[in-house]
Scaffold this active site. Structure first.
Site, PDB file in Angstrom:
ATOM      1  N   GLU A   1     -50.807  27.811 -11.797  1.00 16.47           N
ATOM      2  CA  GLU A   1     -50.491  26.666 -10.941  1.00 16.47           C
ATOM      3  C   GLU A   1     -50.673  25.329 -11.669  1.00 16.47           C
ATOM      4  OE1 GLU A   1     -51.191  28.452  -6.486  1.00 16.47           O
ATOM      5  OE2 GLU A   1     -52.790  27.212  -7.338  1.00 16.47           O
TER       6      GLU A   1
ATOM      7  N   GLU B   1     -47.483  34.666  -5.278  1.00 15.10           N
ATOM      8  CA  GLU B   1     -48.568  34.501  -4.308  1.00 15.10           C
ATOM      9  C   GLU B   1     -47.984  34.154  -2.946  1.00 15.10           C
ATOM     10  OE1 GLU B   1     -51.761  31.828  -5.110  1.00 15.10           O
ATOM     11  OE2 GLU B   1     -51.929  32.399  -7.227  1.00 15.10           O
TER      12      GLU B   1
END
Length: 647
Positions: free
Chosen positions: A163, A320
């Protein structure tokens, strides 16, 4: 289609060879648990139909507890156990969250905010992207991992970092970053004089005489130089990319047969994803729609359309999502029964070849202990785990979807990060939100069940009958010429207000707004006239265009202009959703762009994927009751390519 760049197709073959159906699983963090739990994990993974896990994302401190003292024995055991269970591994380089000892030994690796505040360990992403010390330690760990697991049978995919830009989205303002910014500026401009010209530094006596006088845009008494801030965003995205590439170089050199990815966060202005995309063998994304948000499905669809567009329609990975509630919103609503299934199938319908969750087993402690997981705190005998198991079996029953590509859309939306960065600096006529604008235009197509690709300025625009261009505030003459050519050759373009205002250095295009688009649009904007309530308005003088919609007080607000073989529309206001839908329905009809299926009720969406054998599979999503239908679709009726319609 075959992925492009650096042998990506060959590497992806290795990944897909590990799978017999869509990838299914989640982040696996066994370092949080003991041996008894590990044994149960393998049993529950088999029950749930898990065939892929991401492993080791936050395991740097476990693997290198003290500098240079590596312990891979724990990871060896889990890699072997997963391989024996037939579960493939997306192995992380573990570099997203450095161990506390790195900050103790090298406090200069910690990021600094624009007001001078230094951030510290205790969370994650506590590192300066420009730090050569951080990169040295990160690359050293990555090299050890790649060497050790290069030929492990479980290894299917590399996961670099995690991320990027999620928390240090505005990069860092330390002296190391300032020096790196100056180096980046030298490469961009060559001379200080060229930078002064680009940044308009004669204003407010900001002219620089040497590179050493230039810093990152730190806290200042008033409005900071907008061109400097836009360049800083470019630099920040590029510098994070450089940190990623430093690790990618290692794994690509040692394991050239293993594909590489990293997971992008929900769409934000942090990273120019079109610049990143060529450096990933497959795009990965983390999606967290809010169950309390009535527009969540459309916002999510927009994000998925972006992911699909980053590599020109290549399938991507949902790396995710949450089985139920997250932990980081003010009010974390659970996903009601069936919502997890619907959300997952929405991703698949929009091109995902993987449906993974954060995380496999719900943590007992730490900041995310109330974030839902595939295995909740209460364990197997829960609604969530039952739905997880049912979904795993359902996805496995559709092996033909694996590596199928979404059918090419006839409409596209142009997304440009540099324009976004420049638009949202200070001291403009009114606040204009780039993402809200893009979502508003996308929503009108989504609500009509019209597929929409998302493309960059340098993409293949000629493939589309209809192109939506929201708030292209900053644009070079060369890029503007590409859009003009698109319309001249027969395309239909819809451009929103406050477009074509400045060049790529945030200098106004002189001669009247909207600068290089005046001839194309057949109009001049004489003045901006935003209202006290925040609504946008402007004084438009027609120069060949026809008025389609007027402002309440008179004067053209929406215009249409025939140009070459195509048509250019201009929207000088923010239409409400109903008006926007009516407007784009009319534009679509003229452009010959129809929905994915006829006669769909409100709340039902359809998307089609095409297998490698040419078979069409249609996914029908009913957001009214949460039902999903996956069915073989009739062959597409041949239609002329957009270019064939142009004279």
């Amino acid at each position: 289609m075959n992925p492009t760049g650096e042998g990506g197709s060959v590497r992806l073959d290795h990944f897909y060879d590990k799978l017999s159906s869509l990838a299914y699983g989640g982040d696996y963090n066994p370092e949080q648990w003991g041996p008894e739990t590990h044994a149960e994990d393998m049993e529950l993974m088999r029950e749930a139909g898990v065939n892929l896990v991401t492993l080791g994302i936050f395991a740097w401190a476990t693997t290198e507890p003290t500098p240079g003292a590596y312990d891979f024995t724990w990871l060896d055991a889990h890699m072997d156990r997963l391989a024996a269970a037939g579960v493939a591994v997306c192995l992380a380089t573990m570099t997203a969250s450095p161990p506390p000892w790195l900050a103790r030994l090298h406090p200069e690796t910690l990021p600094v905010m624009e007001d001078g505040t230094r951030l510290h360990p205790g969370s994650r992403q506590h590192w300066c992207p420009s730090s050569p010390v951080y990169r040295r330690y990160a690359v050293r760990l990555t090299e050890r991992l790649a060497t050790r697991y290069a030929h492990h049978p479980a290894l299917a995919l590399w996961h670099i970092g995690n991320e990027y830009g999620c928390h240090i989205s505005r990069h860092c303002h330390c002296e190391v970053s300032a020096a790196a910014f100056r180096t980046w500026l030298r490469e961009r401009y060559g001379t200080v004089d060229a930078l002064n010209e680009a940044w308009s530094t004669t204003f407010w006596s900001q002219r620089y005489s040497t590179w050493e006088e230039i810093h990152t845009p730190r806290a200042a008494p008033s409005f900071r130089n907008p061109a400097q801030r836009a360049d800083y965003w470019r630099f920040s995205s590029d510098e994070l990319l450089a940190a990623y590439l430093a690790e990618k170089e290692v794994v690509s050199r040692i394991t050239p047969h293993i594909p590489v990815t990293t997971n992008f966060v929900p769409i934000a202005k942090t990273l120019d994803l079109f610049r990143w995309a060529p450096h990933l063998d497959v795009i990965s994304y983390d999606s967290y729609p809010d169950p309390h948000d009535p527009d969540a499905a459309q916002r999510t669809a927009f994000s998925y359309d972006v992911m699909r567009g980053l590599r020109d329609g290549q399938p991507w990975l949902l790396l995710e999502q949450a089985p139920s509630a997250v932990n980081w919103r003010p009010h974390n609503g659970r996903k009601p029964p069936g919502r997890m299934r619907l959300d997952t199938w929405q991703a698949v319908a929009h091109g995902a070849d993987a449906a993974l969750f954060f995380q496999w087993r719900q943590s007992r402690g730490g900041a995310e202990k109330f974030h839902s997981a595939m295995v909740p705190h209460a364990g197997r005998e829960t609604r969530v785990f039952r739905e997880v198991t049912e979904l795993g079996a359902e996805l496995a029953a559709h092996p033909a979807l694996l590596r199928s590509t979404p059918a090419r859309a006839e409409a596209a939306l142009l997304l440009d990060w540099p324009a976004w960065w420049a638009l949202e600096t200070d001291a403009h006529p009114s606040r204009v939100d780039y993402l809200d604008g893009a979502l508003a235009y996308h929503k009108a197509l989504y609500d009509a069940s019209v597929p929409c690709d998302v493309v960059p300025l340098d993409g293949n625009l000629s493939a589309y009958r209809l192109l939506l261009v929201p708030h292209l505030y900053a644009v070079s003459q060369e890029a503007a010429a590409r859009l003009t050519e698109y319309v001249r050759d027969g395309g239909t373009l819809v451009m929103s207000y406050f477009s074509g205002i400045t060049d790529e250095h945030d200098r106004v295009h002189l001669g009247g707004y909207p600068g290089p688009f005046r001839e194309l649009l057949g109009l001049t904007v004489e003045e901006f006239d935003p209202r006290a309530d925040g609504t946008w308005a402007e004084e438009i003088r027609l120069e060949g265009a026809e008025q389609v919609v007027a402002y309440d007080w008179g004067g053209p607000a929406v215009t249409r202009h025939a140009y070459g073989d195509g048509t250019a529309w201009y929207v000088g206001l923010d239409p409400d959703p109903k008006t926007m839908r009516e407007l784009l329905d009319r534009v679509r009809a003229e452009a010959g762009v129809g929905p994915a299926a006829e006669g769909l009720p409100d709340g039902v969406r359809v998307r089609t994927r095409v297998t490698e054998a040419g078979e069409r599979i249609r996914v029908r999503l009913d957001h009214r009751d949460g039902s999903v239908a996956v069915e073989r679709a009739a062959p597409a009726v041949p239609r002329a390519a957009p270019g064939a319609l142009r004279r």
